[in-house]
Write an enzyme that holds these catalytic residues in place. Structure first.
Site, mmCIF file in Angstrom:
data_model
loop_
_atom_site.group_PDB
_atom_site.id
_atom_site.type_symbol
_atom_site.label_atom_id
_atom_site.label_comp_id
_atom_site.label_asym_id
_atom_site.label_seq_id
_atom_site.Cartn_x
_atom_site.Cartn_y
_atom_site.Cartn_z
ATOM 1 N N TYR A 36 8.361 -21.849 -6.663
ATOM 2 C CA TYR A 36 9.529 -20.599 -6.731
ATOM 3 C C TYR A 36 10.669 -21.147 -6.958
ATOM 4 O O TYR A 36 11.428 -22.025 -6.038
ATOM 5 C CB TYR A 36 9.696 -19.862 -5.616
ATOM 6 C CG TYR A 36 10.649 -18.901 -5.663
ATOM 7 C CD1 TYR A 36 10.772 -17.626 -6.637
ATOM 8 C CD2 TYR A 36 11.851 -18.792 -4.709
ATOM 9 C CE1 TYR A 36 11.711 -16.634 -6.547
ATOM 10 C CE2 TYR A 36 13.018 -17.925 -4.863
ATOM 11 C CZ TYR A 36 12.932 -17.044 -5.969
ATOM 12 O OH TYR A 36 13.785 -16.065 -5.987
ATOM 13 N N HIS B 253 24.179 -13.531 -12.419
ATOM 14 C CA HIS B 253 24.212 -13.160 -11.265
ATOM 15 C C HIS B 253 25.815 -13.058 -10.629
ATOM 16 O O HIS B 253 26.170 -12.741 -9.896
ATOM 17 C CB HIS B 253 23.387 -14.227 -10.165
ATOM 18 C CG HIS B 253 22.055 -13.998 -10.008
ATOM 19 N ND1 HIS B 253 21.124 -13.922 -11.257
ATOM 20 C CD2 HIS B 253 21.412 -14.042 -9.002
ATOM 21 C CE1 HIS B 253 19.926 -13.596 -10.938
ATOM 22 N NE2 HIS B 253 20.133 -13.710 -9.464
ATOM 23 N N ASN C 211 21.856 -19.357 -3.200
ATOM 24 C CA ASN C 211 21.051 -18.674 -2.496
ATOM 25 C C ASN C 211 21.579 -18.958 -0.822
ATOM 26 O O ASN C 211 20.790 -19.806 -0.058
ATOM 27 C CB ASN C 211 19.517 -19.386 -2.405
ATOM 28 C CG ASN C 211 18.610 -17.798 -2.390
ATOM 29 O OD1 ASN C 211 19.082 -17.107 -1.747
ATOM 30 N ND2 ASN C 211 17.401 -17.928 -2.755
ATOM 31 N N TYR D 239 46.129 2.820 32.551
ATOM 32 C CA TYR D 239 45.250 2.042 32.168
ATOM 33 C C TYR D 239 45.356 0.974 31.193
ATOM 34 O O TYR D 239 45.147 -0.407 31.341
ATOM 35 C CB TYR D 239 43.745 2.779 31.543
ATOM 36 C CG TYR D 239 43.160 3.826 32.726
ATOM 37 C CD1 TYR D 239 43.289 3.647 33.958
ATOM 38 C CD2 TYR D 239 42.144 4.239 32.261
ATOM 39 C CE1 TYR D 239 42.638 4.405 35.038
ATOM 40 C CE2 TYR D 239 41.147 4.903 33.266
ATOM 41 C CZ TYR D 239 41.687 5.247 34.442
ATOM 42 O OH TYR D 239 40.836 5.834 35.266
ATOM 43 N N ARG E 21 47.137 -1.354 33.688
ATOM 44 C CA ARG E 21 46.374 -1.942 34.656
ATOM 45 C C ARG E 21 45.171 -2.626 34.304
ATOM 46 O O ARG E 21 44.785 -3.533 34.746
ATOM 47 C CB ARG E 21 46.354 -0.890 35.483
ATOM 48 C CG ARG E 21 45.562 -1.197 36.878
ATOM 49 C CD ARG E 21 45.033 -0.032 38.087
ATOM 50 N NE ARG E 21 45.343 1.422 37.221
ATOM 51 C CZ ARG E 21 44.609 2.346 37.958
ATOM 52 N NH1 ARG E 21 43.711 2.214 38.272
ATOM 53 N NH2 ARG E 21 45.351 3.554 37.517
ATOM 54 N N PHE F 33 18.188 -17.090 3.893
ATOM 55 C CA PHE F 33 19.302 -16.276 3.086
ATOM 56 C C PHE F 33 19.887 -15.293 3.738
ATOM 57 O O PHE F 33 20.797 -14.507 3.154
ATOM 58 C CB PHE F 33 19.037 -16.282 1.641
ATOM 59 C CG PHE F 33 17.684 -15.756 1.311
ATOM 60 C CD1 PHE F 33 17.731 -14.153 1.537
ATOM 61 C CD2 PHE F 33 16.705 -16.381 1.048
ATOM 62 C CE1 PHE F 33 16.427 -13.665 1.375
ATOM 63 C CE2 PHE F 33 15.461 -15.523 0.716
ATOM 64 C CZ PHE F 33 15.257 -14.389 0.942
ATOM 65 N N GLU G 264 13.320 -7.498 -2.912
ATOM 66 C CA GLU G 264 14.229 -7.417 -1.808
ATOM 67 C C GLU G 264 14.521 -6.150 -1.215
ATOM 68 O O GLU G 264 15.686 -5.539 -1.477
ATOM 69 C CB GLU G 264 15.469 -8.434 -2.518
ATOM 70 C CG GLU G 264 14.791 -9.521 -3.112
ATOM 71 C CD GLU G 264 15.987 -10.087 -3.944
ATOM 72 O OE1 GLU G 264 17.208 -9.568 -4.183
ATOM 73 O OE2 GLU G 264 15.794 -11.338 -4.730
#
Length: 492
Positions: A52, A82, A194, A277, A280, A326, A412
């Site tokens: 791959y 991409h 990746n 608060y 404190r 990834f 995916e």
């Protein structure tokens, strides 16, 4: 010079590289690992094994076999297709961090990339040639594909870079230095994109800025304590040891150190028995935010030295495994957690601002700290602005990691949205910085009404530094200018 080898990069070292432009070099042990890994990729290509990302398509196209003579074209097509990022570019420090972190990950020698590609990254880092990388477009798995593709565009001469604050085509910059754009070979495009380096890079810059803000929030809160005659007994060591939270004990100790020698703080029963608060519980509230920051730092430092691409090459190419390092889920959670922890520093700061300006709560200070209440509004709208920022933070603090949208035809089918979380964390940090700047401005004015010379020595020094940035509020003016100056002072 900081040596990188993929194993021991620390937050402190990365801060030096990002904020002081320390140069980097590749360790000799890493060079040997990178070369062996590359040799393994070349053997796979020559032997026509199906692996791959080396000689197959990507995502849903993983079953498509690619001919040996087209594996370089495959990688180039990957980057071009991409590079689909949009929006404003990441800040230049984040772009620099992305290069450093991607370089460090590839130096682990598990990715099969050529040494000359990594040497180009080193050159760009050391020469401060930073890619223009759009912020939007990443799902956070399979890594930060879109942002990192824009980084690679710069390496191959098809992108843009910052050089001395000017945006220029990267091939033009390379030509000036007699360098040729990198020609990608088998697996190299995939190896470069990746990974989780966009979310991690933004996360690192977030952490460095948030850490400084968290420390600053303590001396600012201490100045407010002096302005309101705060009761120091609540910071007694025994109180915090009784609970046993280390970060809480640490904050209480630092608060005692800041207030040591002050003539403005009080003890129980002198003016009142208890503080609200927001005064404190400073150690408890701020200490809890430090717990968050410590968690975030731990996860970031792990990811800074992690192999996050796919596939990974082991045993000199005998074992090549497609996995999922990834996937950005660990950093997505860390960024969402950071958003909550940092936002709380502003939440409690805004409550202290309200006490400083509200005449029913501020122990006799002028209404809205105005020199002429009524004729002048003083700090009235500063509190409005602080309230607006903390309200916006509550929206931004919604976790990005609870969302997931399937991609690549459901190959995916679960993603982290970690880069969205990191970007939102950055926005929260900027808002928090301005809220703390408002509190610092108001506290400096309030303590001046009390008598600045009665401050603790350490806080008096801080008050003088603030006064060098923003003068006393003797009349209404455009206060946003003062707040922006103080906010810049609070940056690393």
């Amino acid at each position: 010079m900081i040596q990188l080898n993929g194993e021991r990069l620390s937050m402190g070292q990365l801060e030096e590289i990002l904020f002081k432009h320390e140069k980097v070099e590749i360790g000799q042990d890493a060079i040997e690992k990178v070369q062996k890994s590359r040799q393994a990729v070349e053997r796979i290509v020559q032997q026509e094994k199906t692996v791959y990302g080396i000689n197959t398509g990507f995502g849903k196209f993983s079953d498509v076999k690619i001919a040996e003579h087209e594996v370089g074209t495959l990688q180039l097509n990957l980057i071009r297709s991409h590079a689909c990022g949009f929006g404003e570019p990441f800040p230049e420090k984040v772009s620099r961090a992305m290069m450093v972190l991607r370089l460090n990950a590839l130096l682990k020698g598990l990715s099969g990339i050529r040494l000359e590609v990594l040497e180009r990254l080193v050159w760009m880092i050391n020469e401060k040639v930073h890619p223009i990388i759009p912020q939007q477009g990443s799902l956070g798995a399979s890594g930060d594909l879109a942002p990192l593709s824009h980084l690679v565009l710069a390496i191959i001469g098809e992108g843009e870079v910052w050089v001395d604050g000017v945006i220029r085509p990267s091939d033009e910059v390379f030509n000036e230095h007699e360098l040729a754009p990198i020609q990608l070979q088998a697996k190299e495009g995939l190896a470069l994109i990746n990974g989780t380096q966009a979310m991690t890079a933004q996360g690192v810059v977030n952490y460095i800025e948030a850490e400084k803000l968290a420390y600053a929030s303590e001396w600012i809160a201490a100045m407010t304590m002096e302005s309101l005659y705060g009761i120091i007994d609540a910071f007694h060591p025994a109180v915090h040891e009784a609970r046993g939270m280390q970060e809480q004990m640490d904050v209480a100790k630092r608060m005692r150190d800041w207030l040591e020698g002050s003539q403005l703080i009080t003890h129980q029963g002198e003016k009142r028995v208890q503080d609200p608060y927001s005064l404190r519980c400073i150690p408890q509230i701020h200490g809890a935010s430090w717990q968050v920051l410590n968690y975030v730092k731990e996860k970031l430092e792990l990811e800074m030295n992690a192999a996050t691409d796919n596939p990974l090459i082991f045993e000199e190419g005998e074992v090549v495994i497609s996995g999922g390092n990834f996937h950005g889920q660990p950093i997505a959670f860390a960024m969402d957690f950071m958003k909550i922890g940092v936002a709380e520093l502003a939440n409690v700061s805004e409550r202290r601002i309200e006490r400083l300006v509200n005449p029913t709560l501020n122990e006799g200070l002028p209404a809205f700290l105005s020199a002429q209440p009524g004729l002048e509004s003083g700090a009235m709208i500063l509190q409005y602005s602080a309230a607006s920022l903390v309200s916006e933070n509550k929206t931004l603090a919604h976790p990005a990691s609870v969302d997931s949208i399937p991609s690549s035809a459901n190959q995916e089918d679960h993603v982290s949205m970690g880069t969205t979380g990191a970007r939102h964390a950055r926005m929260i940090i900027a808002n928090v910085r301005h809220v703390l700047a408002i509190e610092a401005f108001c506290a400096a004015q309030a303590v001046e009404y009390r008598d600045a010379e009665k401050m603790s020595p350490k806080l008096y020094q801080k008050w003088q530094e603030l006064r060098a940035i923003a003068s006393s509020m003797t009349a209404d003016r455009i206060f946003s200018k003062d707040i922006n100056k103080i906010a810049a002072y609070l940056l690393p």
